[in-house]
Design an enzyme around this catalytic site. Structure first.
Site, PDB file in Angstrom:
ATOM      1  CE  LYS A 137      52.117  85.614 -54.242  1.00 61.69           C
ATOM      2  NZ  LYS A 137      52.199  84.302 -54.928  1.00 61.69           N
ATOM      3  CG  ASN A 138      52.624  82.287 -51.526  1.00 63.40           C
ATOM      4  OD1 ASN A 138      52.121  82.757 -52.548  1.00 63.40           O
ATOM      5  ND2 ASN A 138      53.932  82.074 -51.407  1.00 63.40           N
ATOM      6  NE  ARG A 156      52.328  86.505 -60.334  1.00 63.12           N
ATOM      7  CZ  ARG A 156      53.055  85.414 -60.181  1.00 63.12           C
ATOM      8  NH1 ARG A 156      54.229  85.315 -60.772  1.00 63.12           N
ATOM      9  NH2 ARG A 156      52.639  84.402 -59.464  1.00 63.12           N
ATOM     10  CG  ASP A 206      58.892  82.870 -52.015  1.00 64.77           C
ATOM     11  OD1 ASP A 206      59.448  82.422 -53.028  1.00 64.77           O
ATOM     12  OD2 ASP A 206      57.694  82.633 -51.731  1.00 64.77           O
ATOM     13  NE  ARG A 255      57.549  77.402 -59.205  1.00 60.95           N
ATOM     14  CZ  ARG A 255      57.045  78.506 -58.660  1.00 60.95           C
ATOM     15  NH1 ARG A 255      57.244  79.651 -59.241  1.00 60.95           N
ATOM     16  NH2 ARG A 255      56.346  78.443 -57.559  1.00 60.95           N
ATOM     17  CB  CYS A 305      57.975  79.714 -64.280  1.00 63.13           C
ATOM     18  SG  CYS A 305      58.734  79.754 -62.697  1.00 63.13           S
TER      19      CYS A 305
HETATM   20  C1  UD1 Z   1      55.345  77.733 -53.214  1.00 61.38           C
HETATM   21  C2  UD1 Z   1      55.131  79.227 -53.100  1.00 61.38           C
HETATM   22  C3  UD1 Z   1      56.329  79.984 -53.660  1.00 61.38           C
HETATM   23  C4  UD1 Z   1      57.617  79.475 -53.006  1.00 61.38           C
HETATM   24  C5  UD1 Z   1      57.724  77.960 -53.058  1.00 61.38           C
HETATM   25  C6  UD1 Z   1      58.891  77.418 -52.264  1.00 61.38           C
HETATM   26  C7  UD1 Z   1      52.731  79.428 -53.286  1.00 61.38           C
HETATM   27  C8  UD1 Z   1      51.563  79.861 -54.090  1.00 61.38           C
HETATM   28  N1  UD1 Z   1      53.935  79.576 -53.835  1.00 61.38           N
HETATM   29  O1  UD1 Z   1      55.446  77.429 -54.604  1.00 61.38           O
HETATM   30  O2  UD1 Z   1      56.152  81.356 -53.395  1.00 61.38           O
HETATM   31  O3  UD1 Z   1      58.730  80.036 -53.670  1.00 61.38           O
HETATM   32  O4  UD1 Z   1      56.531  77.355 -52.533  1.00 61.38           O
HETATM   33  O5  UD1 Z   1      58.815  77.843 -50.950  1.00 61.38           O
HETATM   34  O6  UD1 Z   1      52.585  79.000 -52.158  1.00 61.38           O
HETATM   35  N2  UD1 Z   1      58.499  70.267 -57.320  1.00 61.38           N
HETATM   36  C9  UD1 Z   1      58.546  69.121 -58.095  1.00 61.38           C
HETATM   37  N3  UD1 Z   1      57.361  68.500 -58.410  1.00 61.38           N
HETATM   38  C10 UD1 Z   1      56.157  68.980 -58.003  1.00 61.38           C
HETATM   39  C11 UD1 Z   1      56.116  70.149 -57.206  1.00 61.38           C
HETATM   40  C12 UD1 Z   1      57.312  70.770 -56.887  1.00 61.38           C
HETATM   41  O7  UD1 Z   1      59.619  68.669 -58.473  1.00 61.38           O
HETATM   42  O8  UD1 Z   1      55.125  68.374 -58.316  1.00 61.38           O
HETATM   43  C13 UD1 Z   1      59.775  70.949 -56.969  1.00 61.38           C
HETATM   44  C14 UD1 Z   1      59.859  72.363 -57.530  1.00 61.38           C
HETATM   45  O9  UD1 Z   1      60.347  72.360 -58.846  1.00 61.38           O
HETATM   46  C15 UD1 Z   1      60.802  73.021 -56.555  1.00 61.38           C
HETATM   47  C16 UD1 Z   1      60.454  72.353 -55.222  1.00 61.38           C
HETATM   48  O10 UD1 Z   1      59.782  71.148 -55.561  1.00 61.38           O
HETATM   49  O11 UD1 Z   1      62.130  72.729 -56.877  1.00 61.38           O
HETATM   50  C17 UD1 Z   1      59.580  73.158 -54.313  1.00 61.38           C
HETATM   51  O12 UD1 Z   1      58.467  73.638 -55.042  1.00 61.38           O
HETATM   52  P1  UD1 Z   1      57.060  73.880 -54.359  1.00 61.38           P
HETATM   53  O13 UD1 Z   1      57.176  73.852 -52.885  1.00 61.38           O
HETATM   54  O14 UD1 Z   1      56.053  72.983 -54.987  1.00 61.38           O
HETATM   55  O15 UD1 Z   1      56.740  75.365 -54.826  1.00 61.38           O
HETATM   56  P2  UD1 Z   1      55.301  75.935 -55.096  1.00 61.38           P
HETATM   57  O16 UD1 Z   1      54.330  75.229 -54.209  1.00 61.38           O
HETATM   58  O17 UD1 Z   1      55.047  75.993 -56.548  1.00 61.38           O
END
Ligand code: UD1
Length: 434
Positions: free
Chosen positions: A22-23, A400, A308, A125, A120
């Site tokens: 999915k990701n 999902r 995850d 996030r 969330c």
């Molecule tokens: C992706 C995965 C999710 C997984 C996560 C961490 C997808 C669709 N989802 O989510 O399943 O749990 O990686 O492996 O691929 N952060 C910030 N600012 C930002 C972006 C992120 O502070 O602009 C922080 C987040 O709050 C979190 C950390 O960075 O603490 C990692 O998040 P991130 O890697 O961005 O997660 P996702 O990409 O949303």
């Protein structure tokens, strides 16, 4: 609302097949925005987040065909006419990864309007790093009424150093940089296999990307990308969930169609916990016949132990002899499942970012509530080893990201059934055109 009814106690035996990731599928679908030619993606999992992405693209004016069953889980996306480069709150609130369209939209259309995701279940996030990166690429960003608007005549290449490692942030900017004018060098990038898979697709579309899967990615921007055909990698988190299910239930399970190279951190931990596994290039056998031993985990970015898989690993820890410390370093509020596991008889103490799990505790069936995607998977695992019949409510969370999990588990001996008004649509639905 659908529920799962699970009677625990059966060892899982036989072969279970892993679906596409999915990701990896979500950013690949967003990448289709970058070209006016069709992009054909294979091995797309039949899960709700994919349907949400179909709706998201269709609302922008894309033509999206999505077919399962004999159509081999394939989608064909053509973004010839993007009449409305927007992602509405209605869709973003159900799936945060919708923000993946921000970069591709501004790169292709010069303008994007995307709802801010808000909080969330597992933490705050934010998407500040996506926004900062786009600004580095020359986009003008405004935020108003809960939406972020980005515009740029043409993005231009830049140096981007991520303050923090972000998976979708890396993907979003990778897509944007592919159509920028000049070279972009991104540092402190996410190294997840899903990032590398996206780069492979983009390169097939005519992009020039080097280093995806390492902390430094170089992108030589091009003025146009073309259509391509690409097969999505197997879902490592689904595979890992089945591996833990096999180990937990004392089963002998062959997890087919996976890529064991993406599972190193988990396999090393399972070895420490006394679980025997053997693998070849695309399948893995887990033999759960020995006693489980406690082993600590610390979640980290890839190639570290995946956040995850933290919830599912916690269930394994409840069945291991001794004390396991589980440290969650990626999301600040990702222990919601622990409260439900406690109700099933687990002994878990939460101390900030650490959960201390004492085993081995016999679990007893209970009515429990799924709170997010991976937490739901952990409750299914707990129910598979609990004595009696558990009822898991709100399984839409699991739908999902796990394709027909109840059918897959039933196929290897689990007693699990779905009840509720909204029975899942079976595969082989005719192709949907939007
Ligand atoms: C992706 C995965 C999710 C997984 C996560 C961490 C997808 C669709 N989802 O989510 O399943 O749990 O990686 O492996 O691929 N952060 C910030 N600012 C930002 C972006 C992120 O502070 O602009 C922080 C987040 O709050 C979190 C950390 O960075 O603490 C990692 O998040 P991130 O890697 O961005 O997660 P996702 O990409 O949303």
């Amino acid at each position: 609302m659908d529920k799962f009814v699970i009677r625990g106690g059966n060892p899982l035996l036989g072969t279970v097949r892993v679906s596409g990731a999915k990701n990896a599928a979500l950013p690949a679908m967003a990448a289709a925005i970058l070209t006016d030619e069709p992009v054909i993606l294979e091995n797309i999992p039949q899960v709700r987040d994919i349907e949400t992405t179909r709706k998201l693209l269709a609302a922008m004016g894309a033509e999206v065909e999505l077919g399962y069953g004999r159509a081999q889980h394939r989608t064909t996306i053509c973004c010839r006419n993007l009449t409305s480069p927007e992602a509405s709150y209605e869709l973003v609130k159900t799936m945060r990864a919708s923000t993946l369209v921000l970069g591709p939209l501004v790169a292709r259309c010069g303008h994007a309007r995307v709802s801010l995701p808000g909080g969330c279940a597992i933490g705050s996030r934010p998407i500040d790093l996506h926004i900062k990166g786009l600004e580095r690429l020359g986009a003008t960003i405004t935020q108003d009424h809960g939406y972020v608007e980005a515009s740029a005549k043409r993005l231009r290449g830049a140096e981007i150093v991520f303050d923090k490692i972000t998976v979708t942030g890396t993907e979003d900017l990778l897509m944007a940089a592919s159509l920028a004018d000049g070279e972009t060098v991104m540092q402190n990038c996410a190294r997840e296999p899903e990032v590398a898979d996206l780069a492979e697709l983009l390169n097939k579309m005519g992009a020039h990307i080097e280093g995806a899967g390492t902390p430094t990615i170089r992108v030589k921007g091009v003025s146009k990308l073309h259509g391509a055909r690409h097969r999505i990698i197997p879902d490592r988190i689904e595979a890992a969930t089945f591996i833990i299910a096999g180990a937990l239930t004392g089963g002998d399970l062959n997890v087919a169609g996976c890529d064991p190279r993406h599972l190193d951190a988990l396999l090393q931990k399972l070895d420490e916990a006394g679980v025997k596994t053997a693998h070849n290039a695309d399948s893995l056998r887990v033999m759960g016949d020995g006693p489980l031993k406690a082993a600590d985990i610390v979640t980290a970015e890839y190639p570290g132990f995946p956040t995850d898989m933290q919830a599912q690993y916690m269930v394994l820890a409840t069945q291991a002899e001794g004390t396991s410390n589980i440290t969650e370093n990626i999301f600040e509020n990702r222990f919601v499942h622990a409260q439900e596991l406690l109700r099933m008889g687990a002994r878990i103490k939460i101390e900030g970012r650490r959960a201390v799990v004492r085993g081995k505790s016999p679990l007893s069936a209970a009515a429990v509530l799924a709170s997010d995607l991976r937490a739901s998977a952990s409750l299914v695992l707990a129910a598979l080893v609990a004595e009696g019949e558990s009822i898991i409510d709100r399984v839409y969370h699991i739908d999902r990201g796990y394709e027909h999990i109840e059918e897959k588990l039933r196929g290897v001996g689990a007693q699990i059934r779905r009840i509720g008004e909204m029975l899942p649509k079976r595969a082989v639905a005719p192709a949907v055109r939007a």
